[in-house]
Structure formats: C-alpha cells, structure tokens
Scaffold this motif. Structure first.
Motif, mmCIF file in Angstrom:
data_model
loop_
_atom_site.group_PDB
_atom_site.id
_atom_site.type_symbol
_atom_site.label_atom_id
_atom_site.label_comp_id
_atom_site.label_asym_id
_atom_site.label_seq_id
_atom_site.Cartn_x
_atom_site.Cartn_y
_atom_site.Cartn_z
ATOM 1 N N VAL A 130 -10.734 31.686 -27.689
ATOM 2 C CA VAL A 130 -11.158 31.896 -26.384
ATOM 3 C C VAL A 130 -11.882 32.199 -25.899
ATOM 4 O O VAL A 130 -12.984 32.976 -26.196
ATOM 5 N N VAL A 131 -13.169 31.482 -24.887
ATOM 6 C CA VAL A 131 -14.400 31.488 -24.653
ATOM 7 C C VAL A 131 -14.113 31.729 -23.384
ATOM 8 O O VAL A 131 -13.579 31.921 -22.360
ATOM 9 N N SER A 132 -15.325 32.923 -22.695
ATOM 10 C CA SER A 132 -15.856 33.940 -21.217
ATOM 11 C C SER A 132 -17.435 33.797 -21.424
ATOM 12 O O SER A 132 -18.013 33.749 -22.399
ATOM 13 N N GLY A 133 -17.509 34.307 -19.819
ATOM 14 C CA GLY A 133 -18.834 34.096 -19.660
ATOM 15 C C GLY A 133 -19.235 32.767 -18.978
ATOM 16 O O GLY A 133 -18.218 32.276 -18.429
ATOM 17 N N ARG A 134 -20.499 32.663 -19.352
ATOM 18 C CA ARG A 134 -21.559 31.307 -19.169
ATOM 19 C C ARG A 134 -20.513 30.353 -19.559
ATOM 20 O O ARG A 134 -21.117 29.176 -20.054
ATOM 21 N N THR A 135 -19.394 29.367 -19.059
ATOM 22 C CA THR A 135 -18.551 28.706 -19.841
ATOM 23 C C THR A 135 -19.297 27.373 -19.151
ATOM 24 O O THR A 135 -19.428 26.652 -19.643
ATOM 25 N N PHE A 136 -19.873 27.278 -18.290
ATOM 26 C CA PHE A 136 -20.328 26.193 -17.122
ATOM 27 C C PHE A 136 -21.420 25.697 -18.448
ATOM 28 O O PHE A 136 -22.093 24.448 -18.303
ATOM 29 N N ASN A 137 -21.909 26.124 -19.629
ATOM 30 C CA ASN A 137 -23.148 26.134 -19.787
ATOM 31 C C ASN A 137 -22.981 24.609 -21.276
ATOM 32 O O ASN A 137 -24.147 25.116 -22.084
ATOM 33 N N ILE A 138 -21.140 25.214 -21.411
ATOM 34 C CA ILE A 138 -20.863 24.891 -22.961
ATOM 35 C C ILE A 138 -21.022 23.574 -23.235
ATOM 36 O O ILE A 138 -20.446 22.735 -22.056
ATOM 37 N N TYR A 139 -21.314 23.006 -24.116
ATOM 38 C CA TYR A 139 -21.565 21.189 -24.392
ATOM 39 C C TYR A 139 -20.730 20.857 -25.064
ATOM 40 O O TYR A 139 -19.573 20.013 -25.250
ATOM 41 N N ASP A 140 -20.580 21.647 -26.377
ATOM 42 C CA ASP A 140 -20.026 21.015 -28.012
ATOM 43 C C ASP A 140 -19.219 22.553 -27.845
ATOM 44 O O ASP A 140 -19.588 23.690 -27.665
ATOM 45 N N MET A 141 -17.992 22.696 -28.726
ATOM 46 C CA MET A 141 -17.248 23.566 -29.054
ATOM 47 C C MET A 141 -16.912 23.518 -30.434
ATOM 48 O O MET A 141 -16.420 22.292 -30.747
ATOM 49 N N GLY A 142 -17.323 23.822 -31.666
ATOM 50 C CA GLY A 142 -16.821 23.555 -33.378
ATOM 51 C C GLY A 142 -16.313 25.042 -33.737
ATOM 52 O O GLY A 142 -16.538 25.977 -33.001
ATOM 53 N N TRP A 143 -15.893 24.736 -34.751
ATOM 54 C CA TRP A 143 -15.318 25.432 -35.433
ATOM 55 C C TRP A 143 -16.085 24.880 -37.383
ATOM 56 O O TRP A 143 -16.469 23.416 -37.422
ATOM 57 N N PHE A 144 -16.152 26.091 -37.985
ATOM 58 C CA PHE A 144 -16.963 26.700 -38.992
ATOM 59 C C PHE A 144 -16.636 27.180 -40.181
ATOM 60 O O PHE A 144 -15.324 28.251 -39.216
ATOM 61 N N ARG A 145 -16.798 26.918 -41.062
ATOM 62 C CA ARG A 145 -15.882 28.069 -42.394
ATOM 63 C C ARG A 145 -16.729 28.885 -43.189
ATOM 64 O O ARG A 145 -17.918 27.612 -43.463
ATOM 65 N N ARG A 146 -16.304 29.571 -44.243
ATOM 66 C CA ARG A 146 -17.518 29.954 -45.013
ATOM 67 C C ARG A 146 -16.483 30.626 -46.033
ATOM 68 O O ARG A 146 -15.712 31.197 -45.646
ATOM 69 N N ALA A 147 -16.435 29.890 -47.219
ATOM 70 C CA ALA A 147 -15.479 30.241 -48.195
ATOM 71 C C ALA A 147 -15.905 30.718 -49.357
ATOM 72 O O ALA A 147 -17.848 31.005 -49.043
ATOM 73 N N PRO A 148 -14.934 32.049 -49.747
ATOM 74 C CA PRO A 148 -15.991 33.117 -51.008
ATOM 75 C C PRO A 148 -16.978 32.611 -51.635
ATOM 76 O O PRO A 148 -17.032 31.419 -52.674
ATOM 77 N N GLY A 149 -18.562 33.191 -51.427
ATOM 78 C CA GLY A 149 -19.269 32.259 -53.040
ATOM 79 C C GLY A 149 -20.343 31.207 -52.166
ATOM 80 O O GLY A 149 -20.851 30.612 -53.103
ATOM 81 N N LYS A 150 -20.106 30.627 -50.888
ATOM 82 C CA LYS A 150 -20.425 29.596 -50.492
ATOM 83 C C LYS A 150 -20.994 28.915 -49.085
ATOM 84 O O LYS A 150 -20.604 30.603 -48.805
ATOM 85 N N GLU A 151 -22.239 28.054 -49.478
ATOM 86 C CA GLU A 151 -22.478 28.806 -47.570
ATOM 87 C C GLU A 151 -21.293 28.073 -46.622
ATOM 88 O O GLU A 151 -20.401 27.693 -46.447
ATOM 89 N N ARG A 152 -21.830 28.100 -45.343
ATOM 90 C CA ARG A 152 -20.917 27.836 -44.228
ATOM 91 C C ARG A 152 -20.993 26.464 -44.264
ATOM 92 O O ARG A 152 -21.967 25.927 -43.748
ATOM 93 N N GLU A 153 -19.841 25.609 -43.612
ATOM 94 C CA GLU A 153 -19.411 24.538 -43.262
ATOM 95 C C GLU A 153 -19.439 24.039 -42.107
ATOM 96 O O GLU A 153 -18.111 24.483 -41.969
ATOM 97 N N PHE A 154 -19.787 22.791 -41.729
ATOM 98 C CA PHE A 154 -19.156 22.605 -41.160
ATOM 99 C C PHE A 154 -17.282 22.179 -40.602
ATOM 100 O O PHE A 154 -17.172 21.345 -41.458
ATOM 101 N N VAL A 155 -16.838 22.372 -39.531
ATOM 102 C CA VAL A 155 -15.071 21.750 -39.840
ATOM 103 C C VAL A 155 -14.936 20.455 -38.960
ATOM 104 O O VAL A 155 -14.279 19.445 -39.493
ATOM 105 N N ALA A 156 -15.127 21.098 -37.824
ATOM 106 C CA ALA A 156 -14.804 19.711 -36.975
ATOM 107 C C ALA A 156 -15.286 20.807 -35.804
ATOM 108 O O ALA A 156 -16.020 21.987 -35.234
ATOM 109 N N ALA A 157 -15.647 19.281 -34.199
ATOM 110 C CA ALA A 157 -16.531 19.558 -33.131
ATOM 111 C C ALA A 157 -15.772 18.931 -32.393
ATOM 112 O O ALA A 157 -15.114 17.946 -32.069
ATOM 113 N N ILE A 158 -15.870 19.290 -30.903
ATOM 114 C CA ILE A 158 -15.048 18.571 -29.909
ATOM 115 C C ILE A 158 -16.182 18.594 -28.389
ATOM 116 O O ILE A 158 -16.429 20.181 -28.709
#
Length: 117
Positions: A22-50
C-alpha cells in the motif's frame, strides 16, 4: 511516499502467495513500482516492476511466467502474485517506488517469504 508491504508467509513448494504493498503520501510523484528480494547471504535482486500510469510490467527471468505484478490505482496498492513457488524464492521481499528519474528512492519494510521443500 510511504510503502507498507504485507502478505509474506510460509508455503510449500508449488504453492502460491500474494504480496501487497500500500502506497501513501505524495503518490502523484510515482512513475514505477517494483518488487525486489534479498535471499539469505545474497545481494538484493530485482523481481518485477510496473509502470504506474499504464500498467506495463517487467520481470526478472527467474520469475517470468510464475509471478504477476499488478496495481490498483484506486487503492494505491501494488500486488505480486507468486505461483509455483520454489525454495529458491525464499527471501525478504521489498516493494519500492520510483519517480520520473526511475530511481527507486522509496522502500517498504519488507515481508518474509519462506518456501519449504
């Protein structure tokens, strides 16, 4: 902009989960939304964006065909439907928002997804 992610949990291999952000605040500034993940012992990685305005979606190769990102503009919410989950999908999942610079400057607190084998 504030982001609140939820929906993580424990699921067996092959199962499904749906994450919400859920997004709140100055939502009119948003251009993209994304999901990322960080597995144990690994770097954060991109999953999906819209793209917030037109719904164009993008996926990491590892999740394409299994995960679906969507958004509900009226509810200021972005979703990540995760199907056919695998143990390697185990990670803390973060939602993030980007402005017109396409830099993900705003981050949620993360929600843990654990896939048991």
């Amino acid at each position: 902009v504030q982001l609140q992610a939820s929906g993580g949990g424990l699921v067996q291999t092959g199962g499904s989960l749906r994450l919400s952000c859920v997004v709140s605040g100055r939502t009119f500034n948003i251009y993209d939304m994304g999901w990322f993940r960080r597995a144990p012992g690994k770097e954060r990685e991109f999953v999906a964006a819209i793209t917030w305005s037109n719904g164009n979606s993008y996926y990491a190769h590892s999740v394409k065909g299994r995960f679906t990102i969507s958004r509900d503009i009226g509810k200021n919410t972005v979703y990540l439907q995760m199907n056919s989950l695998k143990p390697e999908d185990t990670a803390v999942y973060y939602c993030a928002a980007a402005g017109h610079s396409h830099d993900y400057d705003y981050w949620g607190q993360g929600t843990l997804v654990t896939v048991s084998s």
